[in-house]
Design a protein around this motif. Structure first.
Motif, PDB file in Angstrom:
ATOM      1  N   TRP A  50      -8.268   0.638   4.619  1.00  0.00           N
ATOM      2  CA  TRP A  50      -7.386  -0.423   5.130  1.00  0.00           C
ATOM      3  C   TRP A  50      -7.710  -0.764   6.581  1.00  0.00           C
ATOM      4  O   TRP A  50      -7.980   0.097   7.401  1.00  0.00           O
ATOM      5  N   GLU A  51      -7.650  -2.050   6.871  1.00  0.00           N
ATOM      6  CA  GLU A  51      -7.886  -2.526   8.232  1.00  0.00           C
ATOM      7  C   GLU A  51      -6.804  -3.525   8.603  1.00  0.00           C
ATOM      8  O   GLU A  51      -6.453  -4.392   7.789  1.00  0.00           O
ATOM      9  N   PRO A  52      -6.260  -3.438   9.792  1.00  0.00           N
ATOM     10  CA  PRO A  52      -5.382  -4.516  10.259  1.00  0.00           C
ATOM     11  C   PRO A  52      -6.223  -5.737  10.582  1.00  0.00           C
ATOM     12  O   PRO A  52      -7.463  -5.659  10.642  1.00  0.00           O
ATOM     13  N   SER A  53      -5.608  -6.869  10.798  1.00  0.00           N
ATOM     14  CA  SER A  53      -6.355  -8.058  11.208  1.00  0.00           C
ATOM     15  C   SER A  53      -7.012  -7.796  12.554  1.00  0.00           C
ATOM     16  O   SER A  53      -6.585  -6.929  13.324  1.00  0.00           O
ATOM     17  N   ALA A  54      -8.036  -8.540  12.857  1.00  0.00           N
ATOM     18  CA  ALA A  54      -8.737  -8.376  14.138  1.00  0.00           C
ATOM     19  C   ALA A  54      -7.785  -8.586  15.308  1.00  0.00           C
ATOM     20  O   ALA A  54      -7.898  -7.930  16.345  1.00  0.00           O
ATOM     21  N   GLU A  55      -6.809  -9.478  15.146  1.00  0.00           N
ATOM     22  CA  GLU A  55      -5.859  -9.756  16.230  1.00  0.00           C
ATOM     23  C   GLU A  55      -4.922  -8.583  16.474  1.00  0.00           C
ATOM     24  O   GLU A  55      -4.438  -8.390  17.585  1.00  0.00           O
ATOM     25  N   ASP A  56      -4.646  -7.788  15.419  1.00  0.00           N
ATOM     26  CA  ASP A  56      -3.715  -6.670  15.554  1.00  0.00           C
ATOM     27  C   ASP A  56      -4.400  -5.343  15.851  1.00  0.00           C
ATOM     28  O   ASP A  56      -3.727  -4.372  16.209  1.00  0.00           O
ATOM     29  N   LEU A  57      -5.714  -5.288  15.694  1.00  0.00           N
ATOM     30  CA  LEU A  57      -6.415  -4.028  15.883  1.00  0.00           C
ATOM     31  C   LEU A  57      -6.261  -3.512  17.316  1.00  0.00           C
ATOM     32  O   LEU A  57      -6.030  -2.331  17.536  1.00  0.00           O
ATOM     33  N   HIS A  58      -6.407  -4.405  18.269  1.00  0.00           N
ATOM     34  CA  HIS A  58      -6.271  -4.033  19.678  1.00  0.00           C
ATOM     35  C   HIS A  58      -5.236  -4.930  20.344  1.00  0.00           C
ATOM     36  O   HIS A  58      -4.910  -6.014  19.845  1.00  0.00           O
ATOM     37  N   VAL A  59      -4.728  -4.467  21.469  1.00  0.00           N
ATOM     38  CA  VAL A  59      -3.837  -5.303  22.269  1.00  0.00           C
ATOM     39  C   VAL A  59      -4.594  -6.538  22.733  1.00  0.00           C
ATOM     40  O   VAL A  59      -5.731  -6.439  23.199  1.00  0.00           O
ATOM     41  N   ARG A  60      -3.981  -7.690  22.572  1.00  0.00           N
ATOM     42  CA  ARG A  60      -4.589  -8.945  23.025  1.00  0.00           C
ATOM     43  C   ARG A  60      -3.900  -9.443  24.278  1.00  0.00           C
ATOM     44  O   ARG A  60      -2.686  -9.328  24.407  1.00  0.00           O
ATOM     45  N   ILE A  61      -4.681  -9.965  25.188  1.00  0.00           N
ATOM     46  CA  ILE A  61      -4.129 -10.594  26.392  1.00  0.00           C
ATOM     47  C   ILE A  61      -4.146 -12.088  26.152  1.00  0.00           C
ATOM     48  O   ILE A  61      -5.211 -12.692  25.992  1.00  0.00           O
ATOM     49  N   THR A  62      -2.974 -12.678  26.079  1.00  0.00           N
ATOM     50  CA  THR A  62      -2.864 -14.108  25.807  1.00  0.00           C
ATOM     51  C   THR A  62      -2.528 -14.833  27.094  1.00  0.00           C
ATOM     52  O   THR A  62      -1.765 -14.330  27.945  1.00  0.00           O
ATOM     53  N   THR A  63      -3.084 -16.010  27.256  1.00  0.00           N
ATOM     54  CA  THR A  63      -2.874 -16.782  28.481  1.00  0.00           C
ATOM     55  C   THR A  63      -1.909 -17.920  28.217  1.00  0.00           C
ATOM     56  O   THR A  63      -1.788 -18.416  27.096  1.00  0.00           O
TER      57      THR A  63
END
Length: 452
Positions: free
Chosen positions: A438-451
């Motif tokens: 199982w893999e989470p989505s690429a967006e959920d795998l790591h913390v994302r910094i959104t602008t």
């Protein structure tokens, strides 16, 4: 950012804010390394004599001593912190002076020109206010030569910094660039011989205005009305291209050092127009207060946030580091990371998608399932998925609420028959899952910094 600090001038970030700072630091590090800069770290403590040998900042330096002194304590090794004693210890106020000492002491082990970046805490005894802290992080890059350093590095440093700042979640910015040779040659050409004094007065232009600077030049440096007027006319020149050259020459001042500085500044601006268009401004009011700068000088402002002050500054120093007759000229720029991060957070230019790196919480059916849950977590972590295991076998609703409070997007369940399911607690969707694949989505795998 709205909370009150228990000790002003020593900022501390909440976990979600710290993730934004780490993003800034990682971005800078990657950019610097792409350009071949090697990382170093110097000690936090230097001798007072080392720190104060260039520049007038003694009021800002924190002395260092033990609370209880030994009768036979040797000064400079934990003895009394006396700023009059050059061997007394103090915390470094920037990274350039310690770096110069580092180069001198390690010259036999370094390959020149030596390219270094350094990301580290510094301490400065200033009055705390927005953009100014007593403890803060700087990110420096420098190139140092042995005996000589081609001027081309002045150009390169400016371009690297422009690239690094462009990659950060900040508003538009301008590198305001001048040249000390240009300024000093001009002052000398109009008959003002105390050029460091003139520079210190010009450095106050934005704080006190041209009229008060003119009064300082006349009262403290003996300038005539005409000399003060010419000095201010020079400081008023700004251009986004090389047109400043003719504007300076139109003032009619002749001096060899002035001409040398003009040519050097022209090279920097010319290269920037080509490789970093719109990011660099020739600004002949920039002086930089520290005495060790000898050529190119830079201050950087965020457009629309000029009241924050310079977020990146530095320049050329030809005489800061030496060993006998051996000279180590250098050029470098320093980014005020804490100042930048404070503005990013207060204006919400960027936010972290969650407050923790954890993507999955493995829930417990009962206390006996903790070991099996650790096995699941190990499989997920082995594939790079940040995972926590619940500490107590509470009701699933409580375990889900715990994950929600932590900002963890997924909760993993294993029933008594060994069947696995994972729940996205944001949407409520729950699906069968295998911890081996199982893999989470690429967006959920790591913390994302959104602008913003």
């Amino acid at each position: 950012m709205a909370r009150t600090a228990s000790l002003s001038g020593f900022p501390e970030w909440l976990p979600q804010e710290r993730l934004v700072e780490l993003h800034v630091l990682d971005t800078l590090r990657k950019t610097f390394e792409l350009h071949g800069f090697a990382s170093i770290e110097t000690r936090a403590v230097e001798t007072v004599g080392q720190l104060l040998r260039k520049g007038e900042i003694d009021k800002e330096v924190y002395g260092l001593s033990r609370l209880q002194e030994d009768d036979d304590a040797s000064v400079g090794e934990g003895g009394k912190s006396d700023k009059g004693d050059p061997n007394a210890l103090a915390l470094h106020f920037d990274l350039t002076v310690p770096f110069a000492r580092y180069v001198v002491e390690n010259a036999g082990y370094l390959a020149f020109p030596f390219r270094r970046y350094q990301i580290q805490k510094v301490w400065r005894g200033e009055r705390p206010q927005e953009g100014r802290a007593r403890e803060f992080t700087q990110a420096d890059i420098d190139v140092v030569g042995d005996g000589e350093l081609p001027f081309r590095y002045d150009v390169e440093i400016a371009l690297v910094i422009a690239e690094a700042l462009s990659a950060l979640p900040i508003p538009d910015f301008r590198l305001r660039i001048n040249n000390r040779k240009l300024a000093e040659g001009f002052y000398r050409g109009i008959g003002l011989t105390d050029t460091p004094g003139v520079l210190r007065s010009i450095d106050k232009l934005e704080k006190i205005g041209p009229e008060k600077v003119a009064e300082l030049l006349k009262s403290e440096l003996g300038a005539s009305d005409e000399q003060a007027s010419l000095a201010l006319q020079l400081a008023a020149i700004r251009s986004e291209d090389t047109s400043f050259v003719e504007q300076v020459r139109a003032l009619g001042v002749k001096d060899d050092l002035l001409e040398e500085g003009l040519i050097e500044l022209e090279q920097v601006i010319e290269a920037a127009v080509q490789r970093a268009p719109g990011k660099v401004l020739a600004d002949l009011s920039i002086a930089r207060g520290l005495d060790y700068y000898t050529g190119t000088v830079v201050e950087t402002v965020l457009v629309g946030h000029e009241q924050l002050g310079s977020i990146c500054s530095g320049g050329r120093y030809d005489a800061l580091a030496s060993k006998g007759n051996r000279k180590f000229p250098g050029v470098g720029l320093s980014i005020g990371v804490t100042r930048l991060v404070s503005r990013i957070l207060s204006q919400e230019f960027a936010t972290a998608s969650r407050s923790v790196p954890t993507a999955v919480l493995v829930a417990l059916n009962n206390d006996d399932s903790w070991s099996a849950a650790q096995d699941v977590a190990a499989q997920l972590r082995g594939r790079g998925i940040a995972t926590e295991v619940a500490a107590k076998a509470e009701k699933f609703g409580k375990q889900i609420k715990f994950a929600d409070r932590r900002g963890i997007p997924f909760v993993w369940f294993t029933d008594d028959d060994g069947k696995h399911q994972v729940k996205d607690i944001r949407t409520g969707e729950q699906v069968d899952a295998d911890p081996a694949s199982w893999e989470p989505s690429a967006e959920d795998l790591h913390v994302r910094i959104t602008t913003a």
